[in-house]
Structure formats: structure tokens, C-alpha cells
Design a protein around this motif. Structure first.
Motif, PDB file in Angstrom:
ATOM      1  N   THR A 223       0.812  -1.217   0.000  1.00  0.00           N
ATOM      2  CA  THR A 223       0.000   0.000   0.000  1.00  0.00           C
ATOM      3  C   THR A 223       0.842   1.262   0.000  1.00  0.00           C
ATOM      4  OG1 THR A 223      -1.741  -1.151   1.206  1.00  0.00           O
ATOM      5  CG2 THR A 223      -1.819   1.243   1.221  1.00  0.00           C
ATOM      6  N   TYR A 224       0.458   2.175  -0.901  1.00  0.00           N
ATOM      7  CA  TYR A 224       1.039   3.521  -0.913  1.00  0.00           C
ATOM      8  C   TYR A 224      -0.070   4.516  -0.585  1.00  0.00           C
ATOM      9  CZ  TYR A 224       2.716   8.033  -2.447  1.00  0.00           C
ATOM     10  OH  TYR A 224       3.053   9.371  -2.469  1.00  0.00           O
ATOM     11  N   VAL A 225       0.214   5.435   0.337  1.00  0.00           N
ATOM     12  CA  VAL A 225      -0.724   6.492   0.696  1.00  0.00           C
ATOM     13  C   VAL A 225      -0.049   7.836   0.478  1.00  0.00           C
ATOM     14  CG1 VAL A 225      -2.022   7.567   2.567  1.00  0.00           C
ATOM     15  CG2 VAL A 225      -1.938   5.082   2.400  1.00  0.00           C
ATOM     16  N   GLY A 226      -0.701   8.734  -0.253  1.00  0.00           N
ATOM     17  CA  GLY A 226      -0.146  10.075  -0.439  1.00  0.00           C
ATOM     18  C   GLY A 226      -0.398  10.606  -1.834  1.00  0.00           C
ATOM     19  N   GLY A 227       0.194  11.756  -2.121  1.00  0.00           N
ATOM     20  CA  GLY A 227       0.057  12.348  -3.440  1.00  0.00           C
ATOM     21  C   GLY A 227       0.790  11.524  -4.487  1.00  0.00           C
ATOM     22  N   LEU A 228       0.276  11.574  -5.710  1.00  0.00           N
ATOM     23  CA  LEU A 228       0.905  10.860  -6.817  1.00  0.00           C
ATOM     24  C   LEU A 228       1.722  11.863  -7.632  1.00  0.00           C
ATOM     25  CD1 LEU A 228      -2.156   8.728  -8.037  1.00  0.00           C
ATOM     26  CD2 LEU A 228      -0.660   8.346  -6.060  1.00  0.00           C
ATOM     27  N   GLY A 229       2.986  11.560  -7.853  1.00  0.00           N
ATOM     28  CA  GLY A 229       3.847  12.463  -8.614  1.00  0.00           C
ATOM     29  C   GLY A 229       5.043  11.734  -9.164  1.00  0.00           C
ATOM     30  N   PRO A 230       5.764  12.341 -10.116  1.00  0.00           N
ATOM     31  CA  PRO A 230       6.914  11.678 -10.744  1.00  0.00           C
ATOM     32  C   PRO A 230       8.017  11.300  -9.759  1.00  0.00           C
ATOM     33  CG  PRO A 230       6.249  13.622 -11.994  1.00  0.00           C
ATOM     34  CD  PRO A 230       5.490  13.667 -10.699  1.00  0.00           C
ATOM     35  N   HIS A 231       8.139  12.068  -8.667  1.00  0.00           N
ATOM     36  CA  HIS A 231       9.223  11.834  -7.716  1.00  0.00           C
ATOM     37  C   HIS A 231       8.881  10.763  -6.675  1.00  0.00           C
ATOM     38  CE1 HIS A 231       6.458  14.701  -5.990  1.00  0.00           C
ATOM     39  NE2 HIS A 231       6.993  14.552  -4.798  1.00  0.00           N
ATOM     40  N   ARG A 232       7.642  10.286  -6.675  1.00  0.00           N
ATOM     41  CA  ARG A 232       7.197   9.375  -5.616  1.00  0.00           C
ATOM     42  C   ARG A 232       7.678   7.935  -5.814  1.00  0.00           C
ATOM     43  NH1 ARG A 232       5.095  12.795  -1.623  1.00  0.00           N
ATOM     44  NH2 ARG A 232       3.697  14.328  -2.561  1.00  0.00           N
ATOM     45  N   GLY A 233       8.196   7.614  -7.004  1.00  0.00           N
ATOM     46  CA  GLY A 233       8.714   6.273  -7.242  1.00  0.00           C
ATOM     47  C   GLY A 233       7.645   5.220  -7.446  1.00  0.00           C
ATOM     48  N   LEU A 234       6.430   5.641  -7.734  1.00  0.00           N
ATOM     49  CA  LEU A 234       5.339   4.678  -7.929  1.00  0.00           C
ATOM     50  C   LEU A 234       5.523   3.884  -9.210  1.00  0.00           C
ATOM     51  CD1 LEU A 234       2.427   6.969  -6.735  1.00  0.00           C
ATOM     52  CD2 LEU A 234       3.618   5.197  -5.446  1.00  0.00           C
ATOM     53  N   ASP A 235       6.205   4.467 -10.188  1.00  0.00           N
ATOM     54  CA  ASP A 235       6.510   3.720 -11.412  1.00  0.00           C
ATOM     55  C   ASP A 235       7.426   2.534 -11.092  1.00  0.00           C
ATOM     56  OD1 ASP A 235       8.380   5.721 -10.746  1.00  0.00           O
ATOM     57  OD2 ASP A 235       9.205   5.771 -12.769  1.00  0.00           O
ATOM     58  N   THR A 236       8.331   2.712 -10.135  1.00  0.00           N
ATOM     59  CA  THR A 236       9.201   1.613  -9.712  1.00  0.00           C
ATOM     60  C   THR A 236       8.372   0.470  -9.131  1.00  0.00           C
ATOM     61  OG1 THR A 236      10.986   3.179  -9.196  1.00  0.00           O
ATOM     62  CG2 THR A 236      11.135   0.980  -8.210  1.00  0.00           C
ATOM     63  N   ALA A 237       7.420   0.829  -8.278  1.00  0.00           N
ATOM     64  CA  ALA A 237       6.579  -0.192  -7.641  1.00  0.00           C
ATOM     65  C   ALA A 237       5.736  -0.942  -8.669  1.00  0.00           C
ATOM     66  CB  ALA A 237       5.683   0.460  -6.585  1.00  0.00           C
ATOM     67  N   ILE A 238       5.152  -0.194  -9.613  1.00  0.00           N
ATOM     68  CA  ILE A 238       4.309  -0.833 -10.632  1.00  0.00           C
ATOM     69  C   ILE A 238       5.144  -1.768 -11.507  1.00  0.00           C
ATOM     70  CG2 ILE A 238       2.884  -0.411 -12.677  1.00  0.00           C
ATOM     71  CD1 ILE A 238       2.043   2.269 -11.343  1.00  0.00           C
ATOM     72  N   LYS A 239       6.314  -1.304 -11.932  1.00  0.00           N
ATOM     73  CA  LYS A 239       7.170  -2.117 -12.806  1.00  0.00           C
ATOM     74  C   LYS A 239       7.700  -3.360 -12.095  1.00  0.00           C
ATOM     75  CE  LYS A 239       8.661   1.898 -15.539  1.00  0.00           C
ATOM     76  NZ  LYS A 239       9.788   2.825 -15.829  1.00  0.00           N
ATOM     77  N   ALA A 240       7.731  -3.308 -10.767  1.00  0.00           N
ATOM     78  CA  ALA A 240       8.210  -4.467 -10.000  1.00  0.00           C
ATOM     79  C   ALA A 240       7.131  -5.531  -9.816  1.00  0.00           C
ATOM     80  CB  ALA A 240       8.709  -4.002  -8.633  1.00  0.00           C
ATOM     81  N   LEU A 267       0.890   6.816 -14.902  1.00  0.00           N
ATOM     82  CA  LEU A 267       0.918   5.609 -14.079  1.00  0.00           C
ATOM     83  C   LEU A 267      -0.012   4.535 -14.633  1.00  0.00           C
ATOM     84  CD1 LEU A 267       1.029   7.220 -10.514  1.00  0.00           C
ATOM     85  CD2 LEU A 267       2.920   6.143 -11.743  1.00  0.00           C
ATOM     86  N   GLN A 268      -1.148   4.975 -15.166  1.00  0.00           N
ATOM     87  CA  GLN A 268      -2.064   4.017 -15.803  1.00  0.00           C
ATOM     88  C   GLN A 268      -1.415   3.396 -17.047  1.00  0.00           C
ATOM     89  OE1 GLN A 268      -5.005   2.928 -14.824  1.00  0.00           O
ATOM     90  NE2 GLN A 268      -6.029   4.478 -13.579  1.00  0.00           N
ATOM     91  N   GLU A 269      -0.699   4.220 -17.814  1.00  0.00           N
ATOM     92  CA  GLU A 269      -0.003   3.722 -19.010  1.00  0.00           C
ATOM     93  C   GLU A 269       1.030   2.664 -18.639  1.00  0.00           C
ATOM     94  OE1 GLU A 269       1.761   7.026 -21.008  1.00  0.00           O
ATOM     95  OE2 GLU A 269      -0.162   8.027 -21.396  1.00  0.00           O
ATOM     96  N   ILE A 270       1.794   2.922 -17.572  1.00  0.00           N
ATOM     97  CA  ILE A 270       2.817   1.961 -17.134  1.00  0.00           C
ATOM     98  C   ILE A 270       2.150   0.664 -16.689  1.00  0.00           C
ATOM     99  CG2 ILE A 270       4.618   1.512 -15.409  1.00  0.00           C
ATOM    100  CD1 ILE A 270       5.133   4.566 -15.411  1.00  0.00           C
ATOM    101  N   THR A 271       1.037   0.784 -15.984  1.00  0.00           N
ATOM    102  CA  THR A 271       0.307  -0.396 -15.522  1.00  0.00           C
ATOM    103  C   THR A 271      -0.141  -1.261 -16.707  1.00  0.00           C
ATOM    104  OG1 THR A 271      -0.487   0.827 -13.584  1.00  0.00           O
ATOM    105  CG2 THR A 271      -1.671  -1.175 -14.159  1.00  0.00           C
ATOM    106  N   LYS A 272      -0.664  -0.618 -17.733  1.00  0.00           N
ATOM    107  CA  LYS A 272      -1.106  -1.351 -18.925  1.00  0.00           C
ATOM    108  C   LYS A 272       0.082  -1.930 -19.689  1.00  0.00           C
ATOM    109  CE  LYS A 272      -5.322   1.388 -19.494  1.00  0.00           C
ATOM    110  NZ  LYS A 272      -6.007   2.425 -20.301  1.00  0.00           N
ATOM    111  N   GLU A 273       1.166  -1.150 -19.775  1.00  0.00           N
ATOM    112  CA  GLU A 273       2.369  -1.611 -20.489  1.00  0.00           C
ATOM    113  C   GLU A 273       2.896  -2.907 -19.882  1.00  0.00           C
ATOM    114  OE1 GLU A 273       7.014  -0.181 -21.167  1.00  0.00           O
ATOM    115  OE2 GLU A 273       5.532   1.266 -20.442  1.00  0.00           O
ATOM    116  N   PHE A 274       2.817  -3.019 -18.568  1.00  0.00           N
ATOM    117  CA  PHE A 274       3.319  -4.211 -17.884  1.00  0.00           C
ATOM    118  C   PHE A 274       2.205  -5.228 -17.613  1.00  0.00           C
ATOM    119  CE2 PHE A 274       6.818  -1.387 -17.435  1.00  0.00           C
ATOM    120  CZ  PHE A 274       7.944  -2.165 -17.230  1.00  0.00           C
ATOM    121  N   ASN A 275       1.033  -4.954 -18.174  1.00  0.00           N
ATOM    122  CA  ASN A 275      -0.118  -5.865 -18.063  1.00  0.00           C
ATOM    123  C   ASN A 275      -0.438  -6.194 -16.603  1.00  0.00           C
ATOM    124  OD1 ASN A 275      -2.200  -7.360 -19.219  1.00  0.00           O
ATOM    125  ND2 ASN A 275      -0.993  -9.260 -19.231  1.00  0.00           N
ATOM    126  N   MET A 276      -0.462  -5.146 -15.797  1.00  0.00           N
ATOM    127  CA  MET A 276      -0.665  -5.326 -14.353  1.00  0.00           C
ATOM    128  C   MET A 276      -2.009  -4.763 -13.865  1.00  0.00           C
ATOM    129  SD  MET A 276       1.740  -6.957 -12.692  1.00  0.00           S
ATOM    130  CE  MET A 276       1.693  -8.153 -14.013  1.00  0.00           C
TER     131      MET A 276
END
Length: 404
Positions: A223-240, A267-276
Motif C-alpha cells: 500500500t502507498y498512501v499520499g500524493g501521486l507524482g513523478p518523484h514518488r517512485g510509484l513507477d518503480t513499484a508498478i514495474k516491480a 501511471l495508468q499507461e505503465i500499468t497497462k504496459e506491464f499488463n498489471m
């Protein structure tokens, strides 16, 4: 009685740091007026938990803010706040000016001669933040505007200038203090660290079980709680997640919070790209009474920030909230996050921006949840008994206003 005038370019009481500081000073016997923009249908004057709120302007929109940002960047003054502060001075006996964050530093400096002391409160490394905040913007006009008026080099010069001109500079972490000393030769004695700790009473948020949570025992919840932004590293979590679900088929990543349309689309694009899509849930905003339950019930709460000049010089409130929730904590190797987690042995650290290391640490947590229970206890103990709380930290804030 004299007032402390707090200046913030954000709605009040929405900003957690400003609200916490203002209310703490009032509880300590000080008078505080917060000068902030007025949005449509907001009261111009009110008192919230003992804090006077003086709102300026009318229907403060993002467009109006953008125009003020451009003018401010060029001329070092925000006219809305300049005239708003002048109006406030006629109605309140303001003798201290506490300016929140770098963009209003130039405006606040105009009033230095009228004050006993002016204080600049840096919530973050603003020039470095500009490099990351707008990374996923698509509108070419906005990108051009940011490149010209929100240029990090320009704002770095402003940071140096005003850190030297203000009487006191408040930093949010020790790393930011050391950065100002090494980069700009700011005198250490004028720098005070007041971090984003929580009050001990905040723990009561985690005692309620009334709210039905989205987290269930069917999933291993990340779980991640907080604002969504490029610096938050959420792309790392999704790709993992592909690597994670190979080992933990019932793993699910919950993103609790909102971001700009550009950020959410990315973030939605990354999720779809990795079929997650099946494994990443964009929950959106939730009220905190529900968020606290989600934090508490999650298998692991993550703060996967990228490591850069911005994130290495600030710290999120949610770190200390998670520590109070007694849930497992996984953070990136950003300097302040790594320092606190390793100091108290209160969580797990992965290498920032490293997809494989994030996945490996999540899998390790899944395989060793019971063995890691001491880290939960250490986190709780750090905030409740070892000084990592607002009750101790606020003493440094109060000391700024003890001069005669």
C-alpha cells in the motif's frame, strides 16, 4: 498582544505542516494569524482551533495562481500577498513574519524592517523539486512556462539570497540544513530543523475499526498512501509487480491518493504496459479515518521515493504515521528515509529506483512477516518513546519566538 503572521500560498487548514505549527504555537500561548488565499465560498475571516485565519483575494483558482507565480518569478513579489499582508498589518499587531516556502520569500522580505524577526520555513528543496514535479507534463505551453519561469537555476539563486537575508531559516530535515551550509555557506546558527513529526495523540486514528477497509485477507497488500507524482517512485513499484506476482500470486498494489491528470495517466499507461491492471488498484482519495485503517491492515506500507536533490532533503508526514500504525514499512534509500529506518531498525530499505531490489524486498517481507514483527514494535517505540514526535520537535519551533 503581538501576533505571529504565517504566510502560505495554499488553502488553510489543508496544509498539514502549517496547521500543526500554527496550532502548536497557539497551544503554547502565542497569537497566530495565517494569511492565505481565499477560494470561492470560503470565509474571509474565521478562527480555527484558536488560529486566526485571514484569507485574501476572491476565488483563487489554479489559473490565477499560475499568473501570480509568473509575476513572482520575474519580480520577486506576489502582489496578492503583498497587499494582503499590508491589510493584515492594519488589523493585527503582527511582529513576527513566518513565511512558508521559497516562492513567497521575496514578498515576505519586503516587510523585514517592520518585524522583530522574519522566518523562512522551507518545506523542501524547492529548486530541486522543480526538476521532478513537472517531469510528466504534456502540455507544451505549460512546459515552456515552467522552463522559463520555474527554472531550477533561477530558484536556486533565490534560495541562496533569501536564506542569507532572513533572520532564521527552518529546514524540514537535517540533510536540508547541511545542504544549505555546504552549498551557500549559510551560518549554521540561523538554521533550525523542525521536522514533519506527528503528535503522539495521532495514534488514536489507528484504534478505530469502524471503517470497512478495501484491504482484505485475500490479498497480500502493498500500500502507498499520499500524493501521486513523478518523484514518488510509484513507477518503480508498478514495474516491480510482474516479478512480485510470480512469487506472490495474491499480491496487489494499492495506490491511495490523487495526482494531476498527467501523472495519473502516466501511471495508468505503465500499468497497462506491464499488463498489471489486475494487480494495481488506483483507489483515489479516501478520508483519513479510512486511510488509517488501510495503513494498519496492509501487509506492507511503502514509501518508494526516487532519490534526488528534492527527496533527499525533505521527509513525508506519512513516514511517522505509518510508524504509529504498527504496520511493516518499506522505504527507498532516500537519505532521510534510510537514516530514520536504519537508526531505529524500524523497517526495510530498498535501493531507490531499483525495480529488482524493490521486488526482492517485498518478497522477503512476504516470506518473513512474523520474523519482522520487531521492526513494527521498534517503529512504534521510536515515535512514542524516543523523541520522534511533534511534542519534542515543536519545542524548537517555540524557541524561535522567545525573544523580547
Amino acid at each position: 498582544m503581538s501576533y505571529i503572521g504565517m504566510i502560505v500560498d495554499a488553502p488553510y487548514p489543508n496544509d498539514i505542516r502549517v496547521r500543526k505549527e500554527a496550532e502548536s504555537l497557539v497551544e503554547n500561548g502565542k497569537k497566530v494569524v495565517v494569511i492565505c488565499p481565499r477560494k470561492k465560498n470560503e470565509l474571509q475571516r474565521e478562527v480555527i482551533n484558536g488560529v486566526d485565519v485571514f484569507r485574501i483575494g476572491n476565488n483563487y483558482t489554479n489559473t490565477k495562481k499560475g499568473l501570480h507565480d509568473i509575476f513572482e518569478s520575474t519580480f520577486n513579489i506576489n502582489l496578492l500577498f503583498f497587499f494582503g499582508i499590508k491589510k493584515a498589518l492594519k488589523q493585527f499587531n503582527i511582529q513576527f513574519l513566518h513565511v512558508h516556502d521559497l516562492p513567497l520569500a521575496g514578498t515576505g522580505y519586503f516587510f523585514k524592517s517592520k518585524m522583530k524577526r522574519i522566518i523562512l520555513d522551507l518545506h523542501e528543496n524547492y529548486p530541486e523539486a522543480l526538476k521532478t514535479w513537472f517531469a510528466w507534463k504534456k502540455n507544451p505551453i505549460i512546459k515552456l512556462k515552467n522552463m522559463i519561469f520555474m527554472n531550477p537555476n533561477l530558484w536556486s539563486k533565490k534560495e541562496e539570497k533569501y536564506c542569507k537575508e532572513y533572520d532564521v531559516v527552518v529546514c524540514v530535515v537535517e540533510e536540508m540544513k547541511q545542504k544549505l551550509i555546504s552549498n551557500f555557506k549559510i551560518e549554521p546558527q540561523k538554521l533550525v530543523v523542525v521536522s514533519n513529526y506527528e503528535k503522539k495523540e495521532f495514534v488514536e486514528n489507528f484504534l478505530s475499526s469502524e471503517i470497512q477497509s478495501i484491504i482484505t485477507n485475500k490479498n497480500f497488500s502493498i500500500t502507498y498512501v499520499g500524493g501521486l507524482g513523478p518523484h514518488r517512485g510509484l513507477d518503480t513499484a508498478i514495474k516491480a509487480m510482474p516479478k512480485i506476482v510470480e512469487e506472490i500470486p495474491n499480491a496487489k498494489l494499492f495506490l491511495i491518493g490523487k495526482g494531476s491528470k498527467n501523472v495519473e495517466d502516466k501511471l495508468q499507461e505503465i500499468t497497462k504496459e506491464f499488463n498489471m491492471q489486475q494487480y494495481v488498484k488506483f483507489v483515489g482519495y479516501r478520508p483519513f479515518n479510512e486511510v488509517s485503517t488501510i495503513m494498519r491492515e496492509s501487509n506492507v506500507n511503502i514509501i518508494p521515493h526516487k532519490s534526488n536533490g528534492h527527496t533527499d532533503n525533505t521527509i513525508p508526514h506519512k513516514l511517522f504515521q505509518i510508524m504509529m500504525s504498527k504496520s511493516l514499512l518499506l522505504v527507498s534509500s532516500c537519505k532521510p528515509l534510510k537514516r530514520i529506518v536504519e537508526t531505529y531498525d524500524c523497517g526495510v530499505v530498498f535501493k531507490a529506483d531499483n525495480i529488482n531490489d524493490f521486488a526482492e524486498k517485498v518478497i522477503m517481507i512476504h516470506d518473513n512477516e512474523n520474523k519482522l514483527s520487531s521492526k513494527r514494535a521498534n517503529a512504534f517505540d521510536a515515535v512514542m518513546n524516543k523523541g520522534e514526535n511533534w511534542e519534542e520537535e515543536s519545542k524548537k519551533l517555540h524557541s524561535l519566538y522567545t525573544i523580547s
